[in-house]
Design an enzyme around this catalytic site. Structure first.
Site, PDB file in Angstrom:
ATOM      1  N   CYS A   3      -2.269   9.244   2.456  1.00  0.00           N
ATOM      2  CA  CYS A   3      -1.901   8.737   1.127  1.00  0.00           C
ATOM      3  C   CYS A   3      -2.955   9.106   0.097  1.00  0.00           C
ATOM      4  O   CYS A   3      -2.668   9.192  -1.082  1.00  0.00           O
ATOM      5  CB  CYS A   3      -1.720   7.226   1.187  1.00  0.00           C
ATOM      6  SG  CYS A   3      -3.148   6.393   1.887  1.00  0.00           S
ATOM      7  N   GLU A  18       0.884  -1.175   0.000  1.00  0.00           N
ATOM      8  CA  GLU A  18       0.000   0.000   0.000  1.00  0.00           C
ATOM      9  C   GLU A  18       0.911   1.211   0.000  1.00  0.00           C
ATOM     10  O   GLU A  18       1.508   1.541   1.035  1.00  0.00           O
ATOM     11  CB  GLU A  18      -0.894  -0.006   1.250  1.00  0.00           C
ATOM     12  CG  GLU A  18      -1.868  -1.165   1.323  1.00  0.00           C
ATOM     13  CD  GLU A  18      -3.027  -1.015   0.355  1.00  0.00           C
ATOM     14  OE1 GLU A  18      -3.192   0.074  -0.236  1.00  0.00           O
ATOM     15  OE2 GLU A  18      -3.762  -1.988   0.172  1.00  0.00           O
TER      16      GLU A  18
HETATM   17  P1  NAD Z   1       8.404   4.780   4.705  1.00  0.00           P
HETATM   18  O1  NAD Z   1       8.406   4.011   3.444  1.00  0.00           O
HETATM   19  O2  NAD Z   1       9.515   5.718   4.961  1.00  0.00           O
HETATM   20  O3  NAD Z   1       8.351   3.800   5.969  1.00  0.00           O
HETATM   21  C1  NAD Z   1       7.338   2.846   6.120  1.00  0.00           C
HETATM   22  C2  NAD Z   1       7.833   1.724   7.008  1.00  0.00           C
HETATM   23  O4  NAD Z   1       8.847   1.011   6.331  1.00  0.00           O
HETATM   24  C3  NAD Z   1       8.432   2.180   8.326  1.00  0.00           C
HETATM   25  O5  NAD Z   1       8.000   1.316   9.350  1.00  0.00           O
HETATM   26  C4  NAD Z   1       9.932   2.025   8.081  1.00  0.00           C
HETATM   27  O6  NAD Z   1      10.693   1.813   9.252  1.00  0.00           O
HETATM   28  C5  NAD Z   1       9.946   0.784   7.208  1.00  0.00           C
HETATM   29  N1  NAD Z   1      11.157   0.604   6.405  1.00  0.00           N
HETATM   30  C6  NAD Z   1      12.068   1.533   6.019  1.00  0.00           C
HETATM   31  N2  NAD Z   1      13.023   0.957   5.261  1.00  0.00           N
HETATM   32  C7  NAD Z   1      12.714  -0.349   5.160  1.00  0.00           C
HETATM   33  C8  NAD Z   1      13.301  -1.465   4.491  1.00  0.00           C
HETATM   34  N3  NAD Z   1      14.409  -1.337   3.749  1.00  0.00           N
HETATM   35  N4  NAD Z   1      12.685  -2.667   4.570  1.00  0.00           N
HETATM   36  C9  NAD Z   1      11.545  -2.811   5.283  1.00  0.00           C
HETATM   37  N5  NAD Z   1      10.945  -1.802   5.946  1.00  0.00           N
HETATM   38  C10 NAD Z   1      11.529  -0.577   5.882  1.00  0.00           C
HETATM   39  O7  NAD Z   1       6.986   5.522   4.743  1.00  0.00           O
HETATM   40  P2  NAD Z   1       6.485   6.592   5.787  1.00  0.00           P
HETATM   41  O8  NAD Z   1       7.244   7.855   5.552  1.00  0.00           O
HETATM   42  O9  NAD Z   1       6.452   6.005   7.141  1.00  0.00           O
HETATM   43  O10 NAD Z   1       4.956   6.782   5.325  1.00  0.00           O
HETATM   44  C11 NAD Z   1       4.551   7.718   4.380  1.00  0.00           C
HETATM   45  C12 NAD Z   1       4.321   7.048   3.043  1.00  0.00           C
HETATM   46  O11 NAD Z   1       3.387   5.996   3.188  1.00  0.00           O
HETATM   47  C13 NAD Z   1       3.723   7.984   2.020  1.00  0.00           C
HETATM   48  O12 NAD Z   1       4.324   7.750   0.774  1.00  0.00           O
HETATM   49  C14 NAD Z   1       2.269   7.568   1.978  1.00  0.00           C
HETATM   50  O13 NAD Z   1       1.592   7.890   0.787  1.00  0.00           O
HETATM   51  C15 NAD Z   1       2.388   6.106   2.183  1.00  0.00           C
HETATM   52  N6  NAD Z   1       1.110   5.567   2.674  1.00  0.00           N
HETATM   53  C16 NAD Z   1       0.375   4.735   1.881  1.00  0.00           C
HETATM   54  C17 NAD Z   1      -0.860   4.281   2.319  1.00  0.00           C
HETATM   55  C18 NAD Z   1      -1.733   3.366   1.494  1.00  0.00           C
HETATM   56  O14 NAD Z   1      -2.616   2.742   2.060  1.00  0.00           O
HETATM   57  N7  NAD Z   1      -1.540   3.264   0.196  1.00  0.00           N
HETATM   58  C19 NAD Z   1      -1.321   4.668   3.563  1.00  0.00           C
HETATM   59  C20 NAD Z   1      -0.540   5.517   4.326  1.00  0.00           C
HETATM   60  C21 NAD Z   1       0.684   5.948   3.889  1.00  0.00           C
END
Ligand code: NAD
Length: 520
Positions: free
Chosen positions: A287, A253
């Protein structure tokens, strides 16, 4: 909350054999004030694997329960959530800076709705289904949905409760156990989630491991049976690449750049209010925020005037009052500043806001831009902040072309009084979700599957599709009538090829002539 005052589900060194002093930690901040909120464990690969093992040990017992028995447990979890509602709201607000009422509706209520949907409708989606056996009339065929095992859930900071709980409870309803890795920006919410699942009998079905990207990557590599990831596209691609090494399936997502199309015949008052709410709620860190507006040129000026009037009335308040809270994550404030500066450099006009507020914490004012176009980052990349860029278009076709001119395809909206035209435009939008005369709120209809197309993701949460995301479908072929042998087994009967062709014609020929095998 500190290491010495940690809740039961806090996966710390103490539980995995190391000493507390050796435990790496991360610190998180209250974004409303910029002050330190908590210090939590930064879990190591070894700790992640230990958590996965505990969840795996709980799997046989949990998956053997009937749907009704699992539901009874999840009702108890929901009751705990309701008993602790005020405490949870404060935990969410202190971690994110969001408005209290947003925490109630978009976090607690959204999760209660999802649980309610699966309590009422989930079992039906998992029932075995009969399938027509085609030409094999003496056979019967069916498919059944089986839990996968341990699901690794990796969640972001913008809705730290909903976006962790939704995949968690869905995976549990489907008979899996799970390990949650909450965002390192909002780990206190992840720990509070762990507490909701604390239970003498079923306490191990959800494990929580706090930590940063390395902890998340360790979870992807840990041998979980599926990864349910919500976060940015950049990290989503890393997760998918790592998961590919072990062919671990992924639910992704990811981000969006949701377009809003405003036709000349729209109710402009409603559209302006909707645009402002859809772009500013949760400080634009959704998002599915409205990230760009395409408004018919004939009503552009009136629409913009209404938007500016609505924005002027927004109250930003630091203790969860007013309408909009702070932003959550400092690097995201920098992205917003960069996008606004790029737009202004290329000729956009800032009508409101435009610069971060000079006060402690991470505050950016509601910002409206006009004179924007697709050469600007603000119209192409996810901004994820309280910014609304508005662009005039000459026709529905131009609006649709520009709306689809994006690598993203999460949510979108069409605003018109013409229902037929609204549906046509909705059908033409390249997005996983569309709202007509509304925005974002399709997510609240938990019977509707939610997810993205293009770079907004793979797979769906919510609805029957969301539940089946956490299952393997097993196809079973049984017998209706037992025969001593099948016709095509050895030795192949003489003339079977000719009989086969006759049968093919009889069964699949579209007209009498073909069926009887007469040449034209
Ligand atoms: P992010 O991608 O920076 O982090 C998300 C998660 O991934 C965190 O828990 C982080 O610690 C983890 N992570 C980081 N590097 C990783 C790796 N190499 N392997 C596995 N996990 C890792 O995202 P964010 O800044 O926390 O959230 C914002 C983003 O999320 C925005 O782009 C937003 O649009 C998206 N989002 C999407 C939805 C949806 O349902 N489509 C909902 C909410 C947010």
């Amino acid at each position: 909350m500190t290491l010495t005052d940690r809740p039961r589900h806090d996966a710390s060194a103490g539980e995995t054999g190391g000493s507390l002093a050796d435990q790496p930690t991360i610190e998180c901040i209250d974004p409303r004030t910029g002050e330190r909120l908590a210090v939590v464990p930064d879990c190591t690969e070894e700790q992640v694997r230990a958590a996965v093992e505990r969840a795996r040990a709980a799997f046989p017992g949990w998956s053997a329960l009937s749907y009704r028995q699992r539901s009874a447990h999840l009702i108890r979890v929901r009751d705990r959530l309701l008993d602790r509602a005020e405490e949870l709201v404060e935990t969410i607000c202190s971690a994110t800076g969001k408005h209290r009422s947003e925490a109630v509706t978009t976090e607690l209520m959204a999760v209660c709705e999802t649980i309610d949907y699966y309590l009422k409708h989930g079992e039906r989606s998992l029932r075995p289904q009969a399938v027509h056996a085609g030409s094999l009339l003496h056979k019967k065929a069916w498919k059944r949905y089986e839990p996968m095992g341990v699901i690794g859930v990796i969640s972001p900071w913008n809705y730290p409760f909903t976006l962790a709980m939704t995949p968690l409870v869905t995976a549990l309803f489907a008979g899996n156990t799970a390990v949650l890795k909450p965002s390192e920006v909002t780990p206190t919410v992840g720990l509070a989630i762990g507490e909701l699942f604390a239970d003498d009998r079923w306490g191990d079905i959800v494990q929580v491991v706090t930590g940063g990207g390395a902890t998340g990557a360790a979870l992807v590599r840990s041998g979980v049976d599926k990864v349910a990831f919500t976060g940015s596209g950049r990290t989503g691609k890393l997760v998918m690449a790592t998961a590919a090494e072990t062919l671990t399936p992924v639910l992704l997502e990811l981000g969006g750049k949701d377009p809003m199309i405003v036709r000349a015949d729209a109710d402009l008052g409603r559209a302006a209010k909707g645009a402002v709410w859809g772009s500013m709620q949760n400080s634009g860190q959704t998002c599915m925020s409205v990230e760009r507006v395409y408004v018919d040129a004939s009503v552009h000026d009136e629409f913009v005037d209404r938007v500016v009037a609505e924005v002027a009335a927004i109250r930003q308040h630091e203790r969860g009052e007013g309408d909009v809270g702070s932003m959550t994550f400092p690097p995201q404030v920098e992205v917003v500043e960069r996008h606004v500066a790029d737009a202004v450099d290329k000729g956009a006009t800032v009508l409101t806001g435009g610069e971060r507020l000079d006060r402690p914490g991470y505050w950016f004012p509601p910002t409206v831009l006009t004179g924007v176009d697709h050469t600007m980052d603000i119209m192409r990349d996810e901004t994820f902040g309280p910014v609304l860029p508005i662009m005039a278009v000459d026709s529905d076709d131009e609006a649709l072309r520009l709306a689809n001119d994006s690598p993203y395809g999460l949510n979108s909206s069409v605003w018109t009084r013409d229902e037929r035209r609204g549906i046509e435009l909705a059908n033409g939008l390249q997005a996983g979700n569309v709202c007509i005369n509304d925005c974002i709120v399709s997510y609240a209809v938990t019977g509707l599957p939610f997810g993205g197309v293009k770079e907004s993701g793979i797979g769906r949460v919510h609805g029957g599709e969301g539940l089946r995301e956490f299952t393997h479908v097993k196809s079973i072929l049984g017998e209706r009538v037992r025969t001593p042998r099948e016709l095509w087994w050895f030795p192949i009967p003489k003339g079977l090829d000719a009989i086969g062709i006759r049968t093919l014609r009889l069964r699949f020929g579209s007209n009498l002539r073909t069926r009887l095998g007469r040449r034209r």
